[in-house]
Design a protein around this motif. Structure first.
Motif, short mmCIF file in Angstrom:
data_model
loop_
_atom_site.label_atom_id
_atom_site.label_comp_id
_atom_site.label_asym_id
_atom_site.label_seq_id
_atom_site.Cartn_x
_atom_site.Cartn_y
_atom_site.Cartn_z
N TYR A 171 1.64 30.48 13.38
CA TYR A 171 2.50 29.45 12.81
C TYR A 171 3.82 29.26 13.54
CZ TYR A 171 -0.55 30.75 8.93
OH TYR A 171 -1.63 31.05 8.17
N ASP A 172 4.19 30.19 14.40
CA ASP A 172 5.55 30.20 14.95
C ASP A 172 5.94 28.89 15.61
OD1 ASP A 172 5.77 32.75 14.03
OD2 ASP A 172 5.59 33.73 15.97
N LEU A 173 5.05 28.35 16.44
CA LEU A 173 5.39 27.13 17.16
C LEU A 173 5.51 25.94 16.22
CD1 LEU A 173 6.02 25.78 19.79
CD2 LEU A 173 3.58 25.53 20.24
N LEU A 174 4.65 25.87 15.20
CA LEU A 174 4.74 24.80 14.23
C LEU A 174 6.05 24.88 13.46
CD1 LEU A 174 1.10 24.75 12.77
CD2 LEU A 174 2.12 23.13 14.39
N LEU A 175 6.42 26.08 13.05
CA LEU A 175 7.67 26.25 12.31
C LEU A 175 8.88 25.85 13.17
CD1 LEU A 175 6.94 29.70 10.60
CD2 LEU A 175 6.75 27.44 9.58
N SER A 176 8.87 26.28 14.43
CA SER A 176 9.98 25.94 15.34
C SER A 176 9.99 24.46 15.65
CB SER A 176 9.85 26.75 16.65
OG SER A 176 10.03 28.12 16.42
N GLY A 177 8.80 23.86 15.80
CA GLY A 177 8.71 22.45 16.13
C GLY A 177 9.23 21.55 15.03
N TYR A 178 9.08 21.99 13.78
CA TYR A 178 9.62 21.23 12.65
C TYR A 178 11.14 21.36 12.59
CZ TYR A 178 10.65 19.93 7.80
OH TYR A 178 11.17 19.35 6.67
N SER A 179 11.63 22.59 12.71
CA SER A 179 13.05 22.86 12.48
C SER A 179 13.92 22.72 13.72
CB SER A 179 13.22 24.27 11.90
OG SER A 179 12.47 24.42 10.71
N GLY A 180 13.31 22.76 14.91
CA GLY A 180 14.09 22.68 16.14
C GLY A 180 14.67 24.00 16.58
N ASP A 181 14.13 25.10 16.06
CA ASP A 181 14.60 26.43 16.46
C ASP A 181 13.99 26.80 17.82
OD1 ASP A 181 15.91 26.68 14.01
OD2 ASP A 181 14.10 27.45 13.04
N SER A 182 14.71 27.61 18.58
CA SER A 182 14.21 28.02 19.89
C SER A 182 12.92 28.81 19.74
CB SER A 182 15.26 28.86 20.63
OG SER A 182 15.53 30.05 19.90
N PHE A 183 12.07 28.71 20.77
CA PHE A 183 10.76 29.35 20.73
C PHE A 183 10.49 30.00 22.09
CE2 PHE A 183 6.26 29.27 21.82
CZ PHE A 183 5.69 29.89 20.72
N ARG A 184 10.01 31.23 22.05
CA ARG A 184 9.65 31.95 23.28
C ARG A 184 8.31 32.64 23.08
NH1 ARG A 184 14.98 32.03 22.76
NH2 ARG A 184 16.28 31.62 24.60
N SER A 185 7.46 32.52 24.08
CA SER A 185 6.17 33.21 24.03
C SER A 185 6.00 34.05 25.29
CB SER A 185 5.02 32.20 23.93
OG SER A 185 4.90 31.46 25.14
N SER A 186 5.31 35.15 25.15
CA SER A 186 4.99 36.01 26.28
C SER A 186 3.48 36.17 26.35
CB SER A 186 5.65 37.39 26.13
OG SER A 186 7.06 37.26 26.06
N ARG A 187 2.91 35.89 27.50
CA ARG A 187 1.47 35.98 27.68
C ARG A 187 1.14 36.99 28.77
NH1 ARG A 187 -0.02 33.41 23.08
NH2 ARG A 187 1.17 31.48 22.86
N VAL A 188 0.08 37.76 28.56
CA VAL A 188 -0.32 38.76 29.54
C VAL A 188 -0.85 38.11 30.80
CG1 VAL A 188 -1.90 40.68 29.98
CG2 VAL A 188 -0.83 40.44 27.73
N THR A 189 -1.62 37.03 30.63
CA THR A 189 -2.33 36.44 31.76
C THR A 189 -1.55 35.35 32.49
OG1 THR A 189 -3.40 34.88 30.25
CG2 THR A 189 -4.58 36.92 30.76
N ARG A 190 -0.44 34.89 31.94
CA ARG A 190 0.33 33.84 32.61
C ARG A 190 1.79 33.91 32.16
NH1 ARG A 190 1.44 29.97 28.98
NH2 ARG A 190 0.13 29.81 27.14
N LYS A 191 2.60 33.10 32.83
CA LYS A 191 4.03 33.08 32.53
C LYS A 191 4.27 32.55 31.12
CE LYS A 191 8.42 31.35 34.37
NZ LYS A 191 9.06 30.51 35.40
N GLY A 192 5.21 33.15 30.41
CA GLY A 192 5.54 32.71 29.07
C GLY A 192 6.26 31.38 29.08
#
Length: 429
Positions: A171-192
């Motif tokens: 849900y994190d991206l949906l929650l951030s996309g509604y509110s405009g809060d910053s979002f960061r993701s880290s992926r093992v196989t590619r750049k976050g």
């Protein structure tokens, strides 16, 4: 409702409302989920309303491809220059070597910039997509997108974590996309991906069974995803053929209206500000108080479920103002917006009740098994840290099943905060 969702997706970040709540600026992005039976024509309305946006999106993608193609020659030339510099730099020294290294760095930076631009997938809207793909799409498109799907079952399942390895909700991206809060993701196989102020609007059309899965997900409710969405049952069902043609009489006006909004959005000007009157602000404040009073009557498991009523009403009022081409929200317009959000909210609560009852029936079975395994009781802290319960959920279960379980506070022999345990009232029950 569908038209408002499409309008919200068209606007993106280009319009805000001020003066409706403290000094907060409210964006006009809406989350709308419409529930309708299979075969009831969900896609006809959505596709028609989205057509101007879809055409503009295709045009932008085509222009981007043309610009990218025109720069392939520059990419090729830079690659050759970089190769030449790398071959000859080892036998240079002093200032000559330093200058060549500096030139090499600038050319590598320019090449990386061209390659990033070529890899962008330019679009205004997306359909059913994974969270990872949505992250990349937002990063590629100014952190602003509209998510539209006439059959959004897959999109809901992604949010519920059906396709994740752990099965946890995503849900994190949906929650951030509604509110405009910053979002960061880290992926093992590619750049976050890092998003500073993502702006997502959505219109998902779903069948009743998909809606029930969303309502029945305790995490979606407790984390506030469902509180952000205007959810309603369209009541649409398959009917006998009335032998009439379906025509969208306002199509030219609608297309022109969205085109003007998109033109302003693409011009990258400062956001247009819509200002609320003092009277409108009071309407929104009373609506907030109404939502608090109603929420207190619902039960502890739905705490916070109506917390976004005022915010969504402000968004709807902003859309109304934009539709009639004024830059202010009056008390009358605010009241109209509150009526829309109230209607959606009460509609949703009616649909929620069945799913809520089923969910609440399952929860005592789960926690009872845990308590039996623990000898009839477990510390609140253990249930929170090891079993994923929130304190809010535990209080809700105790309130719903007071004859079966309770929370007991126990004093320590020495100093310290009293311990709290959840216990079975009767181990024989």
């Amino acid at each position: 409702m569908s038209a408002m969702a499409v309008l919200a997706g068209t606007i993106g970040k280009s319009v805000i409302v001020r003066g409706a709540y403290k000094d907060k600026a409210t964006r006009l992005n809406l989350f709308v989920i419409a529930v309708a039976e299979r075969g009831s024509g969900k896609g006809n309305i959505g596709e028609t309303l989205c057509a101007p946006m879809t055409l503009r999106s295709k045009d932008l993608a085509k222009k981007h491809a043309e610009i990218t193609a025109s720069k392939r020659g520059e990419q090729g030339a830079i690659k050759k220059e970089i190769a030449h510099l790398e071959r000859n730099i080892s036998n240079r020294s002093g200032a000559d070597r330093a200058n060549r290294l500096d030139t090499l760095g600038h050319k590598q930076a320019r090449l990386a910039e061209l390659e990033r631009e070529a890899a962008r997938e330019v679009t205004l809207l997306v359909g059913n997509t994974t969270s990872e793909a949505l992250e990349r799409a937002l990063a590629d498109n100014g952190e602003t997108l509209f998510s539209y799907s006439a059959e959004a079952g897959a999109a809901v399942k992604v949010a519920l974590g059906k396709y994740s390895r752990t099965g946890d909700g995503d849900y994190d991206l949906l929650l951030s996309g509604y509110s405009g809060d910053s979002f960061r993701s880290s992926r093992v196989t590619r750049k976050g991906v890092e998003l500073e102020k993502p702006c997502l609007a959505l219109l998902w059309l779903v069948q009743p069974i998909i809606a029930r899965k969303l309502f029945g997900d305790a995490e979606a409710v407790s984390r506030g995803l469902t509180a952000r969405i205007l959810i309603f049952d369209t009541g649409a069902k398959r009917e006998h053929d009335d032998r009439q043609n379906l025509t969208f009489d306002q199509e030219p006006q609608w297309s022109q209206f969205l085109a003007e909004i998109l033109d302003r959005r693409m011009s990258e000007k400062e956001p247009l500000e819509i200002i609320c009157t003092v009277e409108a602000r009071e309407v929104f404040a009373k609506f907030y108080d109404e939502s608090v009073d109603l929420e207190r009557s619902l039960g502890a498991d739905l705490a916070g479920e109506l917390s976004r009523w005022r915010e969504n009403a402000i968004k709807v009022a902003g859309l109304f103002a934009l539709a009639v081409k004024i830059t202010g929200v009056s008390a009358e317009m605010a009241a109209q917006a509150c009526t829309v959000v109230r209607w959606c909210g009460l509609n949703y609560l009616t649909m929620l009740q069945t799913s809520r009852t089923k969910r609440m029936r399952k929860e005592p079975e789960s926690i009872t098994k845990l308590l039996w395994a623990g000898g009839g009781e477990l510390a609140v802290g253990i249930l929170q840290s090891s079993n994923g319960y929130t304190r809010q959920e535990l209080d809700a279960l105790v309130a719903a099943f007071p004859t079966e379980i309770e929370i007991e506070r126990r004093k320590h022999a020495g100093p310290g905060k009293p311990a709290e345990v959840v216990r079975l009232k009767s181990k024989s029950s």
